[in-house]
Scaffold this motif. Structure first.
Motif, PDB file in Angstrom:
ATOM      1  N   THR A   1       0.822  -1.208   0.000  1.00  0.00           N
ATOM      2  CA  THR A   1       0.000   0.000   0.000  1.00  0.00           C
ATOM      3  C   THR A   1       0.854   1.255   0.000  1.00  0.00           C
ATOM      4  OG1 THR A   1      -0.116  -0.043   2.411  1.00  0.00           O
ATOM      5  CG2 THR A   1      -1.908  -1.124   1.202  1.00  0.00           C
ATOM      6  N   SER A   2       2.169   1.091   0.116  1.00  0.00           N
ATOM      7  CA  SER A   2       3.038   2.263   0.188  1.00  0.00           C
ATOM      8  C   SER A   2       3.743   2.591  -1.123  1.00  0.00           C
ATOM      9  CB  SER A   2       4.094   2.052   1.281  1.00  0.00           C
ATOM     10  OG  SER A   2       4.915   0.950   0.960  1.00  0.00           O
ATOM     11  N   GLY A   3       3.590   1.751  -2.140  1.00  0.00           N
ATOM     12  CA  GLY A   3       4.245   2.039  -3.408  1.00  0.00           C
ATOM     13  C   GLY A   3       3.888   1.040  -4.483  1.00  0.00           C
ATOM     14  N   ALA A   4       4.304   1.365  -5.705  1.00  0.00           N
ATOM     15  CA  ALA A   4       4.042   0.494  -6.860  1.00  0.00           C
ATOM     16  C   ALA A   4       4.882  -0.776  -6.744  1.00  0.00           C
ATOM     17  CB  ALA A   4       4.387   1.230  -8.148  1.00  0.00           C
ATOM     18  N   TYR A   5       4.448  -1.807  -7.448  1.00  0.00           N
ATOM     19  CA  TYR A   5       5.191  -3.069  -7.467  1.00  0.00           C
ATOM     20  C   TYR A   5       5.085  -3.705  -8.844  1.00  0.00           C
ATOM     21  CZ  TYR A   5       0.780  -5.633  -7.127  1.00  0.00           C
ATOM     22  OH  TYR A   5      -0.465  -6.152  -7.380  1.00  0.00           O
ATOM     23  N   LEU A   6       6.035  -4.576  -9.149  1.00  0.00           N
ATOM     24  CA  LEU A   6       6.030  -5.293 -10.416  1.00  0.00           C
ATOM     25  C   LEU A   6       5.078  -6.472 -10.277  1.00  0.00           C
ATOM     26  CD1 LEU A   6       7.425  -5.264 -13.209  1.00  0.00           C
ATOM     27  CD2 LEU A   6       9.006  -6.955 -12.297  1.00  0.00           C
ATOM     28  N   SER A   7       3.935  -6.381 -10.930  1.00  0.00           N
ATOM     29  CA  SER A   7       2.898  -7.394 -10.749  1.00  0.00           C
ATOM     30  C   SER A   7       3.003  -8.553 -11.730  1.00  0.00           C
ATOM     31  CB  SER A   7       1.511  -6.748 -10.852  1.00  0.00           C
ATOM     32  OG  SER A   7       1.380  -6.045 -12.064  1.00  0.00           O
ATOM     33  N   ALA A   8       3.677  -8.347 -12.862  1.00  0.00           N
ATOM     34  CA  ALA A   8       3.807  -9.427 -13.844  1.00  0.00           C
ATOM     35  C   ALA A   8       5.031  -9.184 -14.720  1.00  0.00           C
ATOM     36  CB  ALA A   8       2.560  -9.521 -14.709  1.00  0.00           C
ATOM     37  N   ALA A   9       5.667 -10.277 -15.076  1.00  0.00           N
ATOM     38  CA  ALA A   9       6.784 -10.240 -16.025  1.00  0.00           C
ATOM     39  C   ALA A   9       6.852 -11.609 -16.672  1.00  0.00           C
ATOM     40  CB  ALA A   9       8.091  -9.907 -15.324  1.00  0.00           C
ATOM     41  N   THR A  10       6.688 -11.640 -17.979  1.00  0.00           N
ATOM     42  CA  THR A  10       6.690 -12.915 -18.684  1.00  0.00           C
ATOM     43  C   THR A  10       7.521 -12.808 -19.955  1.00  0.00           C
ATOM     44  OG1 THR A  10       4.651 -12.314 -19.842  1.00  0.00           O
ATOM     45  CG2 THR A  10       4.418 -13.619 -17.840  1.00  0.00           C
ATOM     46  N   ALA A  11       8.137 -13.902 -20.298  1.00  0.00           N
ATOM     47  CA  ALA A  11       8.871 -13.986 -21.556  1.00  0.00           C
ATOM     48  C   ALA A  11       7.913 -14.463 -22.637  1.00  0.00           C
ATOM     49  CB  ALA A  11      10.037 -14.954 -21.412  1.00  0.00           C
ATOM     50  N   SER A  12       8.052 -13.898 -23.821  1.00  0.00           N
ATOM     51  CA  SER A  12       7.272 -14.352 -24.976  1.00  0.00           C
ATOM     52  C   SER A  12       8.220 -15.157 -25.848  1.00  0.00           C
ATOM     53  CB  SER A  12       6.717 -13.161 -25.749  1.00  0.00           C
ATOM     54  OG  SER A  12       5.915 -12.366 -24.928  1.00  0.00           O
ATOM     55  N   GLY A  13       8.391 -16.386 -25.465  1.00  0.00           N
ATOM     56  CA  GLY A  13       9.394 -17.201 -26.136  1.00  0.00           C
ATOM     57  C   GLY A  13      10.771 -16.679 -25.770  1.00  0.00           C
ATOM     58  N   LYS A  14      11.671 -16.670 -26.741  1.00  0.00           N
ATOM     59  CA  LYS A  14      13.025 -16.183 -26.479  1.00  0.00           C
ATOM     60  C   LYS A  14      13.251 -14.788 -27.045  1.00  0.00           C
ATOM     61  CE  LYS A  14      15.044 -20.753 -26.290  1.00  0.00           C
ATOM     62  NZ  LYS A  14      16.108 -21.631 -26.773  1.00  0.00           N
TER      63      LYS A  14
END
Length: 153
Positions: A97-110
């Motif tokens: 609740t105190s700041g932004a966060y990285l909610s998703a990170a995915t590779a699209s193949g290589k």
């Protein structure tokens, strides 16, 4: 003698300084009008700062994803939230609740990836790199976010 007493009383009343009730009410009304104008303007600034923090975070994640690719012969297959956090510990990956966060990170193949940061107000900002090298910046507003009109930022 009576007339001189009344003149003295009249002078002393006029010499007293202060504000009348009407003057005080006018000042209070003016302050109320200024507050009614300023408070909504300041409230929108808080939302803008939260969105700016999320945009900065997703750009940091983008740069870190490029670093990961550099270390893996130009391939993005290793891109994930945990790997980005391992490369750059300043990237938060836990909701807060105190700041932004990285909610998703995915590779699209290589050959591509997608990273998403979520602001504390729920707005989401995504940077996607396609296999052709095209970079897209999209957003999803959860509220009245003018900066995310049309889904782009």
């Amino acid at each position: 003698m009576f007339s001189s007493l009344s003149q003295r009383a009249g002078r002393s009343m006029q010499e007293e300084s202060g504000f009348t009730l009407v003057e005080l009410l006018v000042v209070i009304i003016i302050i109320g009008i200024l507050a009614a104008i300023a408070i909504p303007a300041f409230a929108s600034q808080k939302s803008k700062s939260q969105d700016a923090q999320a945009k900065e975070l997703v750009r940091t994640a983008e740069t870190t994803a490029e670093s990961i690719a550099t270390d893996h012969n130009g391939e993005y297959g290793q891109v994930s939230t945990t790997e980005l956090h391992a490369y750059e510990p300043t990237i938060p990956i836990v909701a807060s609740t105190s700041g932004a966060y990285l909610s998703a990170a995915t590779a699209s193949g290589k050959t591509g990836y997608s990273v998403t940061a979520t602001a504390t107000d729920g707005d989401e900002f995504t940077i996607t790199k396609t296999a052709t090298g095209e970079v897209n910046r999209t957003c999803v507003a959860h509220g009245s976010n003018i900066a995310c009109a049309g889904g782009k930022w």
